[in-house]
Design a protein around this motif. Structure first.
Motif, short mmCIF file in Angstrom:
data_model
loop_
_atom_site.label_atom_id
_atom_site.label_comp_id
_atom_site.label_asym_id
_atom_site.label_seq_id
_atom_site.Cartn_x
_atom_site.Cartn_y
_atom_site.Cartn_z
N TRP A 235 0.84 -1.20 0.00
CA TRP A 235 0.00 0.00 0.00
C TRP A 235 0.87 1.26 0.00
O TRP A 235 0.60 2.21 -0.73
CB TRP A 235 -0.93 0.00 1.20
CG TRP A 235 -1.76 1.23 1.37
CD1 TRP A 235 -1.78 2.08 2.43
CD2 TRP A 235 -2.72 1.76 0.43
NE1 TRP A 235 -2.68 3.10 2.22
CE2 TRP A 235 -3.26 2.93 1.01
CE3 TRP A 235 -3.15 1.37 -0.84
CZ2 TRP A 235 -4.22 3.71 0.36
CZ3 TRP A 235 -4.11 2.15 -1.49
CH2 TRP A 235 -4.63 3.29 -0.88
N PHE A 236 1.95 1.25 0.79
CA PHE A 236 2.85 2.40 0.80
C PHE A 236 3.54 2.56 -0.56
O PHE A 236 3.77 3.69 -1.01
CB PHE A 236 3.88 2.28 1.91
CG PHE A 236 3.29 2.44 3.29
CD1 PHE A 236 2.38 3.45 3.55
CD2 PHE A 236 3.62 1.57 4.31
CE1 PHE A 236 1.81 3.59 4.80
CE2 PHE A 236 3.06 1.71 5.57
CZ PHE A 236 2.16 2.72 5.82
N GLU A 237 3.86 1.45 -1.20
CA GLU A 237 4.44 1.53 -2.54
C GLU A 237 3.42 2.09 -3.52
O GLU A 237 3.76 2.86 -4.43
CB GLU A 237 4.91 0.15 -3.00
CG GLU A 237 6.24 -0.27 -2.43
CD GLU A 237 7.36 0.68 -2.82
OE1 GLU A 237 7.55 0.95 -4.03
OE2 GLU A 237 8.04 1.19 -1.91
N THR A 238 2.14 1.71 -3.35
CA THR A 238 1.08 2.25 -4.20
C THR A 238 1.00 3.76 -4.05
O THR A 238 0.95 4.50 -5.04
CB THR A 238 -0.28 1.62 -3.83
OG1 THR A 238 -0.20 0.21 -4.00
CG2 THR A 238 -1.39 2.18 -4.70
N LEU A 239 0.98 4.24 -2.81
CA LEU A 239 0.87 5.68 -2.56
C LEU A 239 2.09 6.43 -3.08
O LEU A 239 1.99 7.60 -3.46
CB LEU A 239 0.71 5.93 -1.06
CG LEU A 239 -0.60 5.44 -0.44
CD1 LEU A 239 -0.60 5.69 1.07
CD2 LEU A 239 -1.80 6.12 -1.08
N ARG A 240 3.23 5.78 -3.09
CA ARG A 240 4.46 6.42 -3.56
C ARG A 240 4.48 6.56 -5.08
O ARG A 240 5.11 7.48 -5.62
CB ARG A 240 5.68 5.61 -3.10
CG ARG A 240 7.00 6.34 -3.19
CD ARG A 240 8.07 5.64 -2.38
NE ARG A 240 8.45 4.36 -2.97
CZ ARG A 240 9.38 4.22 -3.91
NH1 ARG A 240 10.00 5.29 -4.39
NH2 ARG A 240 9.70 3.04 -4.36
N ARG A 241 3.78 5.68 -5.77
CA ARG A 241 3.89 5.62 -7.24
C ARG A 241 2.63 6.08 -7.97
O ARG A 241 2.69 6.32 -9.19
CB ARG A 241 4.23 4.19 -7.67
CG ARG A 241 5.58 3.71 -7.14
CD ARG A 241 5.79 2.23 -7.41
NE ARG A 241 7.01 1.71 -6.80
CZ ARG A 241 8.21 1.75 -7.34
NH1 ARG A 241 8.36 2.27 -8.56
NH2 ARG A 241 9.26 1.26 -6.73
N LEU A 242 1.49 6.19 -7.28
CA LEU A 242 0.24 6.60 -7.94
C LEU A 242 -0.34 7.83 -7.26
O LEU A 242 -0.11 8.05 -6.07
CB LEU A 242 -0.79 5.46 -7.87
CG LEU A 242 -0.48 4.16 -8.61
CD1 LEU A 242 -1.64 3.17 -8.42
CD2 LEU A 242 -0.25 4.42 -10.09
#
Length: 292
Positions: A235-242
């Motif tokens: 989820w943190f990777e999602t927020l970082r990239r989208l």
């Protein structure tokens, strides 16, 4: 090229997060047949927090909490973990996965309402339409028997709504990020919130530790490692990239997968009423999220 690669990885992480969190709903329902809710969720959360703390330390991230951040951390723990996970899990004893998931995911609608007095953000016509769609969806879902509920069902509905309302209030009041790495924030919130659940579960639910079957233990391991472990990382990777709106709107697939998987795994009803309620409720939530 790098931007396209980031978006691709972001959407992959979003898919992993959504599926992982969605499948937790029916599997949690299975686990609650063997262990009581606060004990089960609390123990899984404490184990997950320990694993995430180890991961944070392996990344050379400090687990220290600045003194001035402690009150905000405790309040966020109350709304984001104890209310969201605790009340939501207890509610699952009394309502179906479809009812619990859709009621919980009305949180953006409540956040939109709280933003009016707290942030002085007046609702627009689209906001009001979203609210009406959400209410219509919940009414359709719960009105199958003419709104005639037993005490247990009514308690489950109230708990699921409180879970969504308190989580939404926390999102509005906790807008300023805590001065710690995101993973460390999760470690403390999940650890503290779930430790409180575990203590309450041991004291008041009197769990039978040996009552769990291999199937139940598998559900417990899944709950610990995937939704409260891997999914926070993705989820943190999602927020970082989208963009935040894309990430939040994409998460609307969680209750959809949850309801469909509950029909397959638990045999819960999935007819025109449930599909219509899902479409109305998530339509209202989408409008609220786009405003956010």
């Amino acid at each position: 090229m790098e931007s396209r690669r980031d978006r691709t990885i972001g959407f992959l992480c979003l898919g992993v997060t959504a599926v992982g969190w969605a499948l937790n709903w029916p599997l949690m329902k299975l686990l609650l047949q063997q262990w009581p809710p606060l004990f089960a969720r609390g123990l899984a959360g404490v184990c997950a927090a320990s694993i995430l703390a180890t991961l944070a330390l392996s990344r050379k991230e400090s687990l220290a909490v600045p003194r001035e951040a402690i009150p905000r951390l405790l309040f966020a723990t109350l709304t984001n973990v104890f209310a969201w996970m605790g009340l939501g899990t207890v509610a699952m004893k009394y309502v179906t996965v479809g009812e619990g998931a859709l009621l919980a995911y009305t949180m953006p609608i409540w956040a939109m309402l709280f933003a009016w007095p707290v942030l002085h953000t007046r609702p627009t016509v689209r906001d009001i339409l979203g609210l009406m769609l959400g209410i219509a969806g919940v009414a359709l879902l719960l009105g199958g028997n003419g709104f005639s509920f037993g005490a247990g069902k009514l308690l489950g509905i109230v708990l699921a709504l409180f879970c969504a309302i308190l989580f939404a209030l926390g999102n509005v009041l906790n807008r300023k990020p805590l001065p710690m790495p995101p993973l460390v924030v999760v470690v403390w919130q999940v650890g503290l919130g779930c430790a409180a659940m575990l203590v309450l579960g041991v004291l008041f639910e009197h769990p039978s530790y040996t009552a769990i079957t291999p199937l139940g233990f598998g559900c417990f391991v899944y709950m610990t490692l995937i939704p409260m472990g891997l999914c926070y990382v993705t989820w943190f990777e999602t927020l970082r990239r989208l963009p935040p709106t894309s990430a939040s709107t994409g998460m609307l697939i969680v209750p959809v997968i949850g309801v469909v998987s509950a029909a397959i795994i638990l045999g819960e009803p999935l007819g025109l009423r449930e599909l219509g309620a899902m479409a109305l409720t998530l339509g209202g939530v989408t409008l609220a999220l786009q405003r956010a």
